[in-house]
Design an enzyme around this catalytic site. Structure first.
Site, PDB file in Angstrom:
ATOM      1  N   LYS A 137     -10.173  -0.412  10.974  1.00 33.72           N
ATOM      2  CA  LYS A 137     -10.389  -1.604  10.125  1.00 33.72           C
ATOM      3  C   LYS A 137     -10.743  -2.818  10.972  1.00 33.72           C
ATOM      4  O   LYS A 137     -11.128  -3.862  10.452  1.00 33.72           O
ATOM      5  CB  LYS A 137      -9.126  -1.898   9.309  1.00 33.72           C
ATOM      6  CG  LYS A 137      -8.813  -0.818   8.282  1.00 33.72           C
ATOM      7  CD  LYS A 137      -7.784  -1.307   7.296  1.00 33.72           C
ATOM      8  CE  LYS A 137      -7.020  -0.184   6.651  1.00 33.72           C
ATOM      9  NZ  LYS A 137      -7.647   0.366   5.447  1.00 33.72           N
ATOM     10  N   ASP A 192       3.389  -4.277   8.165  1.00 36.45           N
ATOM     11  CA  ASP A 192       2.196  -3.446   8.072  1.00 36.45           C
ATOM     12  C   ASP A 192       0.990  -4.363   8.266  1.00 36.45           C
ATOM     13  O   ASP A 192       0.616  -5.118   7.376  1.00 36.45           O
ATOM     14  CB  ASP A 192       2.186  -2.767   6.691  1.00 36.45           C
ATOM     15  CG  ASP A 192       0.867  -2.080   6.390  1.00 36.45           C
ATOM     16  OD1 ASP A 192      -0.034  -2.079   7.266  1.00 36.45           O
ATOM     17  OD2 ASP A 192       0.732  -1.546   5.271  1.00 36.45           O
ATOM     18  N   CYS A 210      -4.860   2.499  -3.544  1.00 38.19           N
ATOM     19  CA  CYS A 210      -3.613   3.042  -2.984  1.00 38.19           C
ATOM     20  C   CYS A 210      -2.469   2.065  -3.164  1.00 38.19           C
ATOM     21  O   CYS A 210      -1.625   1.899  -2.260  1.00 38.19           O
ATOM     22  CB  CYS A 210      -3.774   3.414  -1.513  1.00 38.19           C
ATOM     23  SG  CYS A 210      -5.016   4.656  -1.229  1.00 38.19           S
ATOM     24  N   HIS A 253       0.873  -1.181   0.000  1.00 41.84           N
ATOM     25  CA  HIS A 253       0.000   0.000   0.000  1.00 41.84           C
ATOM     26  C   HIS A 253       0.911   1.232   0.000  1.00 41.84           C
ATOM     27  O   HIS A 253       2.022   1.181   0.528  1.00 41.84           O
ATOM     28  CB  HIS A 253      -0.828  -0.056   1.288  1.00 41.84           C
ATOM     29  CG  HIS A 253      -1.865   1.012   1.440  1.00 41.84           C
ATOM     30  ND1 HIS A 253      -1.568   2.285   1.845  1.00 41.84           N
ATOM     31  CD2 HIS A 253      -3.210   0.975   1.267  1.00 41.84           C
ATOM     32  CE1 HIS A 253      -2.689   2.997   1.913  1.00 41.84           C
ATOM     33  NE2 HIS A 253      -3.702   2.223   1.574  1.00 41.84           N
ATOM     34  N   GLN A 289      -4.212  -4.798   7.273  1.00 50.06           N
ATOM     35  CA  GLN A 289      -5.177  -5.827   6.857  1.00 50.06           C
ATOM     36  C   GLN A 289      -4.959  -7.130   7.630  1.00 50.06           C
ATOM     37  O   GLN A 289      -5.908  -7.819   7.987  1.00 50.06           O
ATOM     38  CB  GLN A 289      -5.050  -6.117   5.352  1.00 50.06           C
ATOM     39  CG  GLN A 289      -5.268  -4.925   4.446  1.00 50.06           C
ATOM     40  CD  GLN A 289      -6.691  -4.390   4.478  1.00 50.06           C
ATOM     41  OE1 GLN A 289      -7.635  -5.089   4.823  1.00 50.06           O
ATOM     42  NE2 GLN A 289      -6.841  -3.127   4.124  1.00 50.06           N
TER      43      GLN A 289
HETATM   44  N1  7TS Z   1      -1.548  -0.583   4.846  1.00 50.01           N
HETATM   45  C1  7TS Z   1      -2.478  -1.343   4.258  1.00 50.01           C
HETATM   46  C2  7TS Z   1      -2.134  -2.728   3.824  1.00 50.01           C
HETATM   47  C3  7TS Z   1      -3.768  -0.835   4.072  1.00 50.01           C
HETATM   48  O1  7TS Z   1      -4.682  -1.592   3.493  1.00 50.01           O
HETATM   49  C4  7TS Z   1      -4.052   0.492   4.478  1.00 50.01           C
HETATM   50  C5  7TS Z   1      -5.378   1.118   4.218  1.00 50.01           C
HETATM   51  C6  7TS Z   1      -3.051   1.220   5.125  1.00 50.01           C
HETATM   52  C7  7TS Z   1      -1.812   0.663   5.276  1.00 50.01           C
HETATM   53  C8  7TS Z   1      -3.287   2.583   5.674  1.00 50.01           C
HETATM   54  O2  7TS Z   1      -4.177   2.524   6.735  1.00 50.01           O
HETATM   55  P1  7TS Z   1      -4.738   3.854   7.406  1.00 50.01           P
HETATM   56  O3  7TS Z   1      -5.773   3.378   8.361  1.00 50.01           O
HETATM   57  O4  7TS Z   1      -3.604   4.518   8.078  1.00 50.01           O
HETATM   58  O5  7TS Z   1      -5.309   4.665   6.289  1.00 50.01           O
HETATM   59  N2  7TS Z   1      -6.105   0.539   3.151  1.00 50.01           N
HETATM   60  C9  7TS Z   1      -7.202   1.061   2.561  1.00 50.01           C
HETATM   61  C10 7TS Z   1      -7.885   0.400   1.548  1.00 50.01           C
HETATM   62  O6  7TS Z   1      -7.605  -0.698   1.104  1.00 50.01           O
HETATM   63  N3  7TS Z   1      -8.925   1.192   1.140  1.00 50.01           N
HETATM   64  O7  7TS Z   1      -8.899   2.307   1.870  1.00 50.01           O
HETATM   65  C11 7TS Z   1      -7.833   2.243   2.750  1.00 50.01           C
END
Ligand code: 7TS
Length: 408
Positions: free
Chosen positions: A228, A202, A366, A125, A205
């Protein structure tokens, strides 16, 4: 034997799941972006603001001390959830994005220098690409990218070859948000350590769909976002090994992260305060605690089993649709299906499905370099949570058939 996981009862825990969207029952399949909240989390935040809210770590009065106690209980809760050795290793951040930036800056600045290498993978990501790119620019280091195969799996032999004594940091996703692939993190950590590198995972997910036991994974940093995992936005966790966190530079400076301040010099507080400058997201932390309690009540194993069943069912149903291509067929997968339809732009898929009450994400997720790897501008992505049902998968399948009828 009766099924301990009563999906209809579980769904009643989430008020939003009973709303109508465009005249149809909402079918929420954008869980990889963010998950819906159970009543228990919503109520906890509401009650906290109504009767318990005050600042933390700095009030001598009872209301503040109780508020502090609630937040610190959640730190213990997160330690247990990640099976981390020490509560001081749990840093509250705003989310996975901030956590990765914190490590890139706090570890990268003092320990990465000219000629060093940082290794990531093709499936990252943007949140796990750009902070490393920036530190490479600043330090004259090189960003290396380990390839994946067409199924969307990391090629371990290649990954091993990309490691060298120059590699100072490895940053990999536990699970791909765009493909669903779950990485063999423990093996990757072993290889990283053999090369003398530290490894950040990371878990944005992975924490939802795989086991986030940091001792089992044997990584050095792990992070996730509360939103999430059925908790509120604005809060997340960075876990790091104490001996590394202690050596790192603070990411932000300001109130609450100091021992002493004069106009000449500041000495920093110990862990975890050193990385928690400013007033933390107090109510969100409390809400995250409620989300973890909720998951424990349902049973993480029960949730996994249910999600796997839905993923398998959806994969079978979607794969049977003529003209539909599933992008990402890793053997080890969490609840994400990215797909394309011949001759139809993903945004058109998303727009027609929306009219059927179905919420999916379309776009590059992303993960633009990953899309480039597959030669695709975008995909449609259905991502499943603990409350999704086979019936909803059937609604999705009918929706996709309708999309094909409209655009043929
Ligand atoms: N890493 C992964 C693998 C992610 O899927 C996401 C967000 C992030 C980092 C960043 O997370 P945040 O909570 O700091 O924004 N993924 C997604 C997505 O798949 N659609 O919207 C956000």
């Amino acid at each position: 034997m009766t099924n301990p996981y009563d999906i209809h009862k579980v769904r009643r825990d989430f008020p939003i799941l009973s709303i109508q969207m465009n005249g149809k029952p909402l079918v929420y399949l954008d869980n990889a972006a963010t998950a819906q909240k159970p009543e228990r989390v919503i109520r906890r935040i509401h009650d906290f603001y109504q009767r318990e809210y005050a600042t933390v770590h700095r009030g001598v009065y009872t209301l503040s001390q109780n508020s502090t106690w609630e937040c610190e209980q959640v730190r213990d809760r997160c330690r247990k959830f990640l099976n981390a050795p020490d509560r001081d290793e749990i840093i509250f951040v705003s989310g996975a994005t901030e956590a990765i930036n914190l490590v890139a800056s706090g570890y990268g600045r003092p320990f990465i220098s000219t000629g060093d290498e940082i290794l990531i993978t093709e499936m990252e990501h943007h949140a796990n690409i750009i902070p490393w790119q920036q530190i490479c620019l600043e330090k004259g280091a090189r960003l290396k990218v380990a390839p994946i195969n067409d199924e969307g799996e990391i090629i371990l032999e290649q990954f091993r070859k990309f490691l060298s004594p120059k590699t100072k940091m490895v940053a990999v996703t536990h699970m791909s948000n765009a493909l669903g692939s779950i990485n063999p993190v423990r093996r990757m950590a072993k290889l990283a350590h053999e090369a003398g590198a530290v490894i950040l995972v990371d878990g944005a997910q992975g924490v939802v769909h795989a086991s986030a036991d940091v001792r089992e994974l044997d990584c050095d940093f792990y992070c996730f976002s509360g939103h999430k995992i059925y908790g509120p936005t604005g809060v997340g966790v960075l876990w790091g090994r104490k001996q590394l966190l202690e050596k790192m530079e603070p990411y932000q400076t300001g109130g609450e992260m100091i021992k002493t301040v004069t106009f000449e010099k500041t000495t920093f507080a110990g862990l975890p305060q050193k990385f928690e400058a400013g007033t933390p997201p107090i109510a969100q932390i409390v809400g995250l605690g409620a989300a973890l309690d909720y998951l424990e009540t349902l049973g993480v194993e029960n949730i996994r089993r249910h999600e796997k069943e839905i993923l398998d069912y959806a994969t079978e149903k979607l794969a049977a649709i003529a003209g539909l291509r599933i992008v990402g067929r890793a053997k080890s997968k969490g609840g994400v299906i990215s797909f394309t339809l011949d001759g139809i732009h993903p945004h058109d898929i998303g727009t027609v499905l929306d009219q059927e009450g179905i919420a999916i994400r379309t776009g590059h997720h992303c993960a633009q370099p990953l899309m480039q790897r597959y030669g695709l501008p975008a995909t449609a992505r259905a991502s499943f949570g603990l409350y999704n049902t086979r019936d909803e998968v059937d609604v999705l399948v009918r929706g996709i058939t309708k999309v094909q009828e409209i655009f043929r």
